[in-house]
Design a protein around this motif. Structure first.
Motif, PDB file in Angstrom:
ATOM      1  N   UNK A  62      12.731  -0.686   3.700  1.00  0.00           N
ATOM      2  CA  UNK A  62      12.206  -0.577   2.764  1.00  0.00           C
ATOM      3  C   UNK A  62      11.834   0.793   2.252  1.00  0.00           C
ATOM      4  N   UNK A  63      12.440   1.013   1.023  1.00  0.00           N
ATOM      5  CA  UNK A  63      12.949   2.280  -0.193  1.00  0.00           C
ATOM      6  C   UNK A  63      11.265   2.741  -0.319  1.00  0.00           C
ATOM      7  N   UNK A  64      10.937   2.114  -0.891  1.00  0.00           N
ATOM      8  CA  UNK A  64       9.648   2.618  -1.282  1.00  0.00           C
ATOM      9  C   UNK A  64       8.591   2.175  -1.714  1.00  0.00           C
ATOM     10  N   UNK A  65       7.590   2.082  -1.605  1.00  0.00           N
ATOM     11  CA  UNK A  65       6.067   1.312  -1.953  1.00  0.00           C
ATOM     12  C   UNK A  65       4.421   2.303  -2.016  1.00  0.00           C
ATOM     13  N   UNK A  66       4.116   1.991  -2.961  1.00  0.00           N
ATOM     14  CA  UNK A  66       3.149   3.126  -3.910  1.00  0.00           C
ATOM     15  C   UNK A  66       2.546   1.958  -4.261  1.00  0.00           C
ATOM     16  N   UNK A  67       0.971   2.812  -5.113  1.00  0.00           N
ATOM     17  CA  UNK A  67      -0.410   2.039  -5.412  1.00  0.00           C
ATOM     18  C   UNK A  67      -0.802   2.366  -6.255  1.00  0.00           C
ATOM     19  N   UNK A  68      -0.664   1.511  -7.715  1.00  0.00           N
ATOM     20  CA  UNK A  68      -1.763   1.848  -8.165  1.00  0.00           C
ATOM     21  C   UNK A  68      -3.205   1.951  -7.579  1.00  0.00           C
TER      22      UNK A  68
ATOM     23  N   UNK B 293     -12.621  -2.802  -9.613  1.00  0.00           N
ATOM     24  CA  UNK B 293     -11.564  -2.162  -8.484  1.00  0.00           C
ATOM     25  C   UNK B 293     -10.470  -2.939  -8.187  1.00  0.00           C
ATOM     26  N   UNK B 294      -9.089  -2.100  -8.421  1.00  0.00           N
ATOM     27  CA  UNK B 294      -7.632  -2.625  -7.930  1.00  0.00           C
ATOM     28  C   UNK B 294      -7.391  -1.527  -7.186  1.00  0.00           C
ATOM     29  N   UNK B 295      -5.852  -2.580  -6.736  1.00  0.00           N
ATOM     30  CA  UNK B 295      -5.399  -1.435  -5.904  1.00  0.00           C
ATOM     31  C   UNK B 295      -3.883  -2.662  -6.452  1.00  0.00           C
ATOM     32  N   UNK B 296      -3.057  -2.053  -6.693  1.00  0.00           N
ATOM     33  CA  UNK B 296      -1.341  -2.796  -7.225  1.00  0.00           C
ATOM     34  C   UNK B 296      -0.721  -1.813  -6.307  1.00  0.00           C
ATOM     35  N   UNK B 297       0.091  -2.740  -5.667  1.00  0.00           N
ATOM     36  CA  UNK B 297       0.685  -2.217  -4.810  1.00  0.00           C
ATOM     37  C   UNK B 297       2.739  -2.685  -5.276  1.00  0.00           C
ATOM     38  N   UNK B 298       3.329  -1.941  -5.340  1.00  0.00           N
ATOM     39  CA  UNK B 298       4.586  -2.172  -5.192  1.00  0.00           C
ATOM     40  C   UNK B 298       6.002  -1.536  -4.558  1.00  0.00           C
TER      41      UNK B 298
ATOM     42  N   UNK C 160      -1.873   6.625  -9.331  1.00  0.00           N
ATOM     43  CA  UNK C 160      -0.930   6.714  -7.911  1.00  0.00           C
ATOM     44  C   UNK C 160      -0.283   6.975  -7.369  1.00  0.00           C
ATOM     45  N   UNK C 161      -0.694   6.575  -5.413  1.00  0.00           N
ATOM     46  CA  UNK C 161      -0.264   6.986  -4.591  1.00  0.00           C
ATOM     47  C   UNK C 161       0.668   6.860  -4.118  1.00  0.00           C
ATOM     48  N   UNK C 162       1.811   7.231  -3.178  1.00  0.00           N
ATOM     49  CA  UNK C 162       2.879   6.661  -2.208  1.00  0.00           C
ATOM     50  C   UNK C 162       2.519   6.550  -0.951  1.00  0.00           C
ATOM     51  N   UNK C 163       3.241   5.547  -0.546  1.00  0.00           N
ATOM     52  CA  UNK C 163       2.642   5.062   0.710  1.00  0.00           C
ATOM     53  C   UNK C 163       3.650   5.385   1.983  1.00  0.00           C
ATOM     54  N   UNK C 164       4.863   5.283   1.398  1.00  0.00           N
ATOM     55  CA  UNK C 164       6.357   4.909   2.253  1.00  0.00           C
ATOM     56  C   UNK C 164       6.478   5.779   3.369  1.00  0.00           C
ATOM     57  N   UNK C 165       6.500   7.852   2.887  1.00  0.00           N
ATOM     58  CA  UNK C 165       5.447   8.737   3.458  1.00  0.00           C
ATOM     59  C   UNK C 165       4.124   9.240   2.524  1.00  0.00           C
TER      60      UNK C 165
ATOM     61  N   UNK D  86      12.877   8.946   4.566  1.00  0.00           N
ATOM     62  CA  UNK D  86      13.289   8.533   3.398  1.00  0.00           C
ATOM     63  C   UNK D  86      13.311   7.247   3.503  1.00  0.00           C
ATOM     64  N   UNK D  87      13.490   6.419   4.601  1.00  0.00           N
ATOM     65  CA  UNK D  87      13.292   4.628   4.868  1.00  0.00           C
ATOM     66  C   UNK D  87      12.645   5.180   5.785  1.00  0.00           C
ATOM     67  N   UNK D  88      12.233   3.241   5.182  1.00  0.00           N
ATOM     68  CA  UNK D  88      11.315   2.641   7.030  1.00  0.00           C
ATOM     69  C   UNK D  88      12.258   1.535   6.909  1.00  0.00           C
ATOM     70  N   UNK D  89      12.278   1.427   8.106  1.00  0.00           N
ATOM     71  CA  UNK D  89      13.605   0.160   8.720  1.00  0.00           C
ATOM     72  C   UNK D  89      12.731  -0.336   9.470  1.00  0.00           C
ATOM     73  N   UNK D  90      13.327  -1.639   8.669  1.00  0.00           N
ATOM     74  CA  UNK D  90      12.147  -3.292   9.511  1.00  0.00           C
ATOM     75  C   UNK D  90      13.911  -4.156   9.715  1.00  0.00           C
ATOM     76  N   UNK D  91      12.911  -4.688  10.975  1.00  0.00           N
ATOM     77  CA  UNK D  91      13.829  -5.726  11.177  1.00  0.00           C
ATOM     78  C   UNK D  91      13.546  -7.341  10.003  1.00  0.00           C
ATOM     79  N   UNK D  92      14.895  -8.223  11.441  1.00  0.00           N
ATOM     80  CA  UNK D  92      15.233  -8.912   9.745  1.00  0.00           C
ATOM     81  C   UNK D  92      13.972 -10.076  10.009  1.00  0.00           C
ATOM     82  N   UNK D  93      12.710 -10.046  11.172  1.00  0.00           N
ATOM     83  CA  UNK D  93      11.638 -10.652  11.462  1.00  0.00           C
ATOM     84  C   UNK D  93      10.603 -10.111  10.959  1.00  0.00           C
ATOM     85  N   UNK D  94      10.443  -8.801  10.313  1.00  0.00           N
ATOM     86  CA  UNK D  94       9.653  -8.442  10.169  1.00  0.00           C
ATOM     87  C   UNK D  94       8.443  -8.568   8.838  1.00  0.00           C
ATOM     88  N   UNK D  95       6.819  -8.588   9.273  1.00  0.00           N
ATOM     89  CA  UNK D  95       6.372  -8.766   7.803  1.00  0.00           C
ATOM     90  C   UNK D  95       5.164  -7.195   7.734  1.00  0.00           C
TER      91      UNK D  95
END
Length: 275
Positions: free
Chosen positions: A52-58, A162-167, A124-129, A136-145
């Protein structure tokens, strides 16, 4: 070591509103990403990696009382800056955005919770870090959700408007490691054919699935064999008369031709194919 590697990058999006309630919403399923490559598992061991390289929310929360930005000054220490931000969180309403993870169909585990306030506009807020990793990267397993849920800290949940738009952006690799091929050999089928002396004759057709071929000169004249009709006496594979010449072949899959020397002879044998 992998003989080949597949790599791809993709994005995902999810809009969260009051209609989603407070249950956990799955936003990313790593296993689903790899599903289209499952047919490769017939021939390869699949080494799967997911990043997972990036995760942010508006974030836009107009139903909440607007919270001002803290007064931050260059001369303030880190502790003083944190105290100023916490004072705003304490004095104005906020809603929680909780991050969850699970393996396969197991239970969800809490990773972190972000406290969100109305800043008077979409923010807009970054969530990964720092919420998911300090790297810099979030490592996930092949069976992760990954999942999200809205948390009520006493100020309510998402309201009208109200809304939170995740990308998010992610990258995945698949290392292809060839499996040893175990193939089943069918029944050995007998054959026999007269081999003339005047002109070559084709005694076996091409067989791309040929597993093994036995050929014996059971006649009383010598025989010569080759892979095309240009075979002639004195060239190719020599089979001596009266069972003195034998051919055992496991690699040639093309057609086979033969010619006899000094009269008609006969080739008898067995051929088996992979099934």
């Amino acid at each position: 070591m992998a003989e080949n590697q597949l790599e791809n990058t993709r994005t995902f999006r999810r809009n969260i509103t009051s209609a989603d309630g407070t249950g956990i919403i799955e936003i990313l399923n790593c296993a689903n990403v790899f599903t289209e490559y499952d047919p490769l598992a017939i021939s390869y061991y699949l080494g799967k990696s997911f990043y997972l390289e990036a995760l942010s929310g508006a974030i836009y929360l107009p139903s909440y009382q607007e919270a001002p930005y803290p007064d931050i000054y260059p001369e303030m220490s880190a502790a003083e800056k944190i105290a100023a931000m916490l004072a705003i969180e304490k004095d104005y309403p906020f809603v929680g955005l909780r991050f969850h993870a699970r393996k396969g169909s197991g239970s969800w585990s809490t990773l972190a919770t972000a406290q969100l306030q109305n800043k008077g506009r979409e923010t807009t807020i970054p969530f990964t870090i720092p919420y998911l990793t300090i790297n810099q990267l979030k490592l996930l397993s092949p069976d992760d959700s990954l999942g999200l849920s809205i948390i009520n800290y006493g100020h309510g949940v998402l309201g009208t408007g109200d809304y939170i738009n995740i990308e998010g952006d992610f990258r995945f690799n698949i290392d292809l490691i060839a499996k040893p091929q175990v193939r089943t050999i069918g029944a050995g089928l007998p054959y026999g054919i007269e081999i003339p002396e005047g002109a070559p004759i084709q005694f076996r057709s091409a067989n791309q699935n040929r597993a093994i071929l036995y050929a014996t000169n059971t006649g009383d004249k010598d025989i010569w064999i080759a892979g095309n009709s240009s075979v002639a006496v004195g060239t190719g594979i020599y089979l001596a008369r009266n069972g003195g010449g034998n051919l055992t072949e496991q690699t040639l899959t093309g057609e086979l031709w033969a010619i006899a020397d000094g009269g008609t002879s006969r080739i008898s044998g067995v051929e088996a194919s992979y099934v």
